[in-house]
Design a protein around this motif. Structure first.
Motif, PDB file in Angstrom:
ATOM      1  N   THR A  22      25.223  27.626  77.674  1.00 22.07           N
ATOM      2  CA  THR A  22      24.897  27.198  76.314  1.00 22.07           C
ATOM      3  C   THR A  22      23.663  27.955  75.852  1.00 22.07           C
ATOM      4  OG1 THR A  22      25.811  24.972  76.610  1.00 22.07           O
ATOM      5  CG2 THR A  22      24.184  25.266  74.856  1.00 22.07           C
ATOM      6  N   ALA A  23      23.772  28.606  74.716  1.00 28.56           N
ATOM      7  CA  ALA A  23      22.663  29.388  74.161  1.00 28.56           C
ATOM      8  C   ALA A  23      22.232  28.790  72.836  1.00 28.56           C
ATOM      9  CB  ALA A  23      23.078  30.844  73.958  1.00 28.56           C
ATOM     10  N   LEU A  24      20.922  28.702  72.629  1.00 32.77           N
ATOM     11  CA  LEU A  24      20.379  28.285  71.340  1.00 32.77           C
ATOM     12  C   LEU A  24      19.691  29.486  70.704  1.00 32.77           C
ATOM     13  CD1 LEU A  24      18.564  25.026  70.417  1.00 32.77           C
ATOM     14  CD2 LEU A  24      17.612  27.201  69.692  1.00 32.77           C
ATOM     15  N   VAL A  25      20.057  29.793  69.472  1.00 34.03           N
ATOM     16  CA  VAL A  25      19.476  30.915  68.736  1.00 34.03           C
ATOM     17  C   VAL A  25      18.869  30.386  67.444  1.00 34.03           C
ATOM     18  CG1 VAL A  25      19.899  33.152  67.652  1.00 34.03           C
ATOM     19  CG2 VAL A  25      21.226  32.490  69.681  1.00 34.03           C
ATOM     20  N   THR A  26      17.587  30.630  67.226  1.00 34.17           N
ATOM     21  CA  THR A  26      16.954  30.201  65.976  1.00 34.17           C
ATOM     22  C   THR A  26      16.996  31.335  64.947  1.00 34.17           C
ATOM     23  OG1 THR A  26      14.700  30.889  66.572  1.00 34.17           O
ATOM     24  CG2 THR A  26      15.413  28.689  67.273  1.00 34.17           C
ATOM     25  N   GLY A  27      16.897  30.951  63.681  1.00 33.77           N
ATOM     26  CA  GLY A  27      17.000  31.948  62.621  1.00 33.77           C
ATOM     27  C   GLY A  27      18.346  32.641  62.667  1.00 33.77           C
ATOM     28  N   ALA A  28      19.402  31.855  62.948  1.00 33.30           N
ATOM     29  CA  ALA A  28      20.708  32.426  63.261  1.00 33.30           C
ATOM     30  C   ALA A  28      21.566  32.745  62.044  1.00 33.30           C
ATOM     31  CB  ALA A  28      21.471  31.468  64.174  1.00 33.30           C
ATOM     32  N   ALA A  29      21.135  32.367  60.854  1.00 30.08           N
ATOM     33  CA  ALA A  29      22.004  32.511  59.683  1.00 30.08           C
ATOM     34  C   ALA A  29      22.126  33.945  59.187  1.00 30.08           C
ATOM     35  CB  ALA A  29      21.504  31.615  58.549  1.00 30.08           C
ATOM     36  N   SER A  30      21.203  34.822  59.583  1.00 29.74           N
ATOM     37  CA  SER A  30      21.263  36.198  59.083  1.00 29.74           C
ATOM     38  C   SER A  30      20.515  37.118  60.040  1.00 29.74           C
ATOM     39  CB  SER A  30      20.650  36.301  57.675  1.00 29.74           C
ATOM     40  OG  SER A  30      19.263  35.991  57.713  1.00 29.74           O
ATOM     41  N   GLY A  31      20.640  38.410  59.790  1.00 28.11           N
ATOM     42  CA  GLY A  31      19.845  39.412  60.491  1.00 28.11           C
ATOM     43  C   GLY A  31      20.022  39.418  62.003  1.00 28.11           C
ATOM     44  N   ILE A  32      18.903  39.544  62.717  1.00 23.77           N
ATOM     45  CA  ILE A  32      18.937  39.610  64.177  1.00 23.77           C
ATOM     46  C   ILE A  32      19.547  38.341  64.765  1.00 23.77           C
ATOM     47  CG2 ILE A  32      17.512  39.718  66.257  1.00 23.77           C
ATOM     48  CD1 ILE A  32      15.483  41.370  64.644  1.00 23.77           C
ATOM     49  N   GLY A  33      19.183  37.184  64.220  1.00 23.33           N
ATOM     50  CA  GLY A  33      19.702  35.934  64.750  1.00 23.33           C
ATOM     51  C   GLY A  33      21.211  35.856  64.667  1.00 23.33           C
ATOM     52  N   ARG A  34      21.768  36.270  63.540  1.00 24.92           N
ATOM     53  CA  ARG A  34      23.227  36.248  63.402  1.00 24.92           C
ATOM     54  C   ARG A  34      23.865  37.188  64.415  1.00 24.92           C
ATOM     55  NH1 ARG A  34      26.511  37.367  57.801  1.00 24.92           N
ATOM     56  NH2 ARG A  34      25.644  35.303  57.351  1.00 24.92           N
ATOM     57  N   ALA A  88      16.493  21.825  71.715  1.00 24.78           N
ATOM     58  CA  ALA A  88      16.577  22.767  72.834  1.00 24.78           C
ATOM     59  C   ALA A  88      17.018  22.117  74.134  1.00 24.78           C
ATOM     60  CB  ALA A  88      15.229  23.453  73.034  1.00 24.78           C
ATOM     61  N   ALA A  89      17.103  20.803  74.173  1.00 18.49           N
ATOM     62  CA  ALA A  89      17.491  20.120  75.408  1.00 18.49           C
ATOM     63  C   ALA A  89      18.877  20.578  75.857  1.00 18.49           C
ATOM     64  CB  ALA A  89      17.481  18.604  75.205  1.00 18.49           C
ATOM     65  N   GLY A  90      18.999  20.942  77.122  1.00 16.33           N
ATOM     66  CA  GLY A  90      20.286  21.336  77.674  1.00 16.33           C
ATOM     67  C   GLY A  90      20.660  22.786  77.482  1.00 16.33           C
ATOM     68  N   ALA A  91      19.804  23.572  76.846  1.00 15.36           N
ATOM     69  CA  ALA A  91      20.113  24.986  76.639  1.00 15.36           C
ATOM     70  C   ALA A  91      19.861  25.785  77.917  1.00 15.36           C
ATOM     71  CB  ALA A  91      19.276  25.560  75.497  1.00 15.36           C
ATOM     72  N   ASP A  92      20.808  26.658  78.254  1.00 15.43           N
ATOM     73  CA  ASP A  92      20.636  27.579  79.384  1.00 15.43           C
ATOM     74  C   ASP A  92      19.927  28.856  78.948  1.00 15.43           C
ATOM     75  OD1 ASP A  92      22.368  25.981  81.171  1.00 15.43           O
ATOM     76  OD2 ASP A  92      23.958  26.638  79.815  1.00 15.43           O
ATOM     77  N   ILE A  93      20.155  29.227  77.692  1.00 19.20           N
ATOM     78  CA  ILE A  93      19.593  30.445  77.108  1.00 19.20           C
ATOM     79  C   ILE A  93      18.920  30.056  75.801  1.00 19.20           C
ATOM     80  CG2 ILE A  93      20.156  32.683  76.042  1.00 19.20           C
ATOM     81  CD1 ILE A  93      22.693  32.649  77.920  1.00 19.20           C
ATOM     82  N   LEU A  94      17.698  30.526  75.602  1.00 18.40           N
ATOM     83  CA  LEU A  94      16.969  30.252  74.365  1.00 18.40           C
ATOM     84  C   LEU A  94      16.526  31.572  73.761  1.00 18.40           C
ATOM     85  CD1 LEU A  94      15.431  28.455  72.329  1.00 18.40           C
ATOM     86  CD2 LEU A  94      13.537  28.371  73.979  1.00 18.40           C
ATOM     87  N   VAL A  95      16.943  31.810  72.525  1.00 21.64           N
ATOM     88  CA  VAL A  95      16.532  33.012  71.800  1.00 21.64           C
ATOM     89  C   VAL A  95      15.659  32.568  70.629  1.00 21.64           C
ATOM     90  CG1 VAL A  95      17.262  35.079  70.571  1.00 21.64           C
ATOM     91  CG2 VAL A  95      18.649  34.211  72.469  1.00 21.64           C
ATOM     92  N   ASN A  96      14.355  32.777  70.759  1.00 24.33           N
ATOM     93  CA  ASN A  96      13.404  32.441  69.693  1.00 24.33           C
ATOM     94  C   ASN A  96      13.330  33.623  68.724  1.00 24.33           C
ATOM     95  OD1 ASN A  96      12.356  29.808  70.337  1.00 24.33           O
ATOM     96  ND2 ASN A  96      11.389  30.729  72.127  1.00 24.33           N
ATOM     97  N   ASN A  97      13.986  33.474  67.600  1.00 29.61           N
ATOM     98  CA  ASN A  97      14.101  34.579  66.657  1.00 29.61           C
ATOM     99  C   ASN A  97      13.554  34.276  65.270  1.00 29.61           C
ATOM    100  OD1 ASN A  97      15.479  37.049  65.334  1.00 29.61           O
ATOM    101  ND2 ASN A  97      16.454  35.333  64.304  1.00 29.61           N
ATOM    102  N   ILE A 144      14.903  32.940  78.649  1.00 26.72           N
ATOM    103  CA  ILE A 144      14.171  32.801  77.397  1.00 26.72           C
ATOM    104  C   ILE A 144      13.946  34.204  76.861  1.00 26.72           C
ATOM    105  CG2 ILE A 144      12.048  32.017  76.287  1.00 26.72           C
ATOM    106  CD1 ILE A 144      11.754  30.067  78.732  1.00 26.72           C
ATOM    107  N   VAL A 145      14.464  34.476  75.679  1.00 29.22           N
ATOM    108  CA  VAL A 145      14.275  35.777  75.041  1.00 29.22           C
ATOM    109  C   VAL A 145      13.563  35.538  73.716  1.00 29.22           C
ATOM    110  CG1 VAL A 145      15.342  37.895  74.219  1.00 29.22           C
ATOM    111  CG2 VAL A 145      16.400  36.628  76.114  1.00 29.22           C
TER     112      VAL A 145
END
Length: 267
Positions: A22-34, A88-97, A144-145
């Motif tokens: 399970t990956a969580l990506v922030t700022g995911a609606a556009s750009g790098i996050g998307r 973020a609870a339960g995330a295996d991968i976290l992308v702070n973007n 964590i990226v």
């Protein structure tokens, strides 16, 4: 020399299968996050796509479905720090973007905007990491990226809040790497130069005003002045780097910063 069959060493072919993660990506609606959300989903991860842009998330989810991936949109304003940590609870991968930018000289920089930039780009990543680590530690694996920037390594005039936030993110990432290493958790910064995103497109207008230049000169004379490769980075190029950092072969890459800057930091 270590052979490919040495116990504990992954095979030489890069394993891009993130099935079951399970990956969580922030700022995911556009750009790098998307781009990151779609690439991680294509590799088999279930992606929690976080952004405050509901319409952008809806479009992203549709693109993920078309590509055969699993993207779960979650509308969230990262200034709600308690909600960010809970997400973020339960995330295996976290992308702070997630990020924002305002180009102004320090004496004209609105203090409330400075506060918001630091909240979204430094305090929220801290809270997201804090929320993700218990699960990562419990399973002995995590990635964590942190999407930093060349401005995490270099400063530029008129970007006090952004530069301060990215420099702080670099320190946070290194601390997370040191603490996470005994638990199988890596933490890395990815540092692109200027990426072809809506954020950069808005900067062109801001930089034109700050430097009293026409917009058609800003890209070559300001944004790419210090880059040896005279083009913008594509979001998909950043996403490929992020994906690699989530593979077994990247387990020894932690506590560092990976520049995708076209030679900017070679100066």
């Amino acid at each position: 020399m270590t052979s490919p069959t040495t116990p504990g060493v992954p095979p030489p072919v890069v394993d891009l299968d993130l099935g079951g993660r399970t990956a969580l990506v922030t700022g995911a609606a556009s750009g790098i996050g998307r781009a990151c959300a779609l690439r991680l989903a294509a590799a088999g991860a279930k992606v929690r796509a976080v952004d405050r842009d509901a319409d952008g998330l809806e479009t992203l989810a549709a693109l993920g479905t078309e590509a055969g991936g699993a993207v779960e949109p979650q509308v969230l304003d990262l200034t709600d720090l308690d909600a960010a940590e809970a997400a973020a609870a339960g995330a295996d991968i976290l992308v702070n973007n997630a990020g924002l930018q305002l180009v102004r000289p320090i004496e004209a920089f609105p203090p409330d905007v400075f506060h918001t930039v630091l909240t979204v780009m430094l305090e929220a990543p801290f809270r997201l990491i804090r929320g993700a680590l218990p699960h990562m530690y419990a399973q002995g694996w995590g990635r964590i990226v942190n999407i930093s920037s060349v401005h995490g390594l270099r400063a530029s005039a008129f970007k006090s809040a952004y530069v301060a936030a990215k420099h702080g993110l670099e320190g946070l990432s290194k601390t997370a790497a040191l603490e996470g290493a005994p638990h199988g958790v890596t933490s890395v910064c990815v540092n692109p130069g200027y990426v072809r995103t809506p954020l950069v497109e808005r900067q062109i207008a801001d930089q034109a005003a700050a430097h009293s230049l026409p917009e058609d000169q800003v890209l070559a004379d300001v944004l790419l002045k210090d880059s040896a490769v005279k083009r913008l980075v594509e979001p998909e190029e950043v996403a490929e780097a992020v994906l690699y950092l989530c593979t077994p072969q990247a387990a020894f890459i932690t506590g560092t910063s990976i520049a995708l800057d076209g030679g900017w930091t070679a100066h």
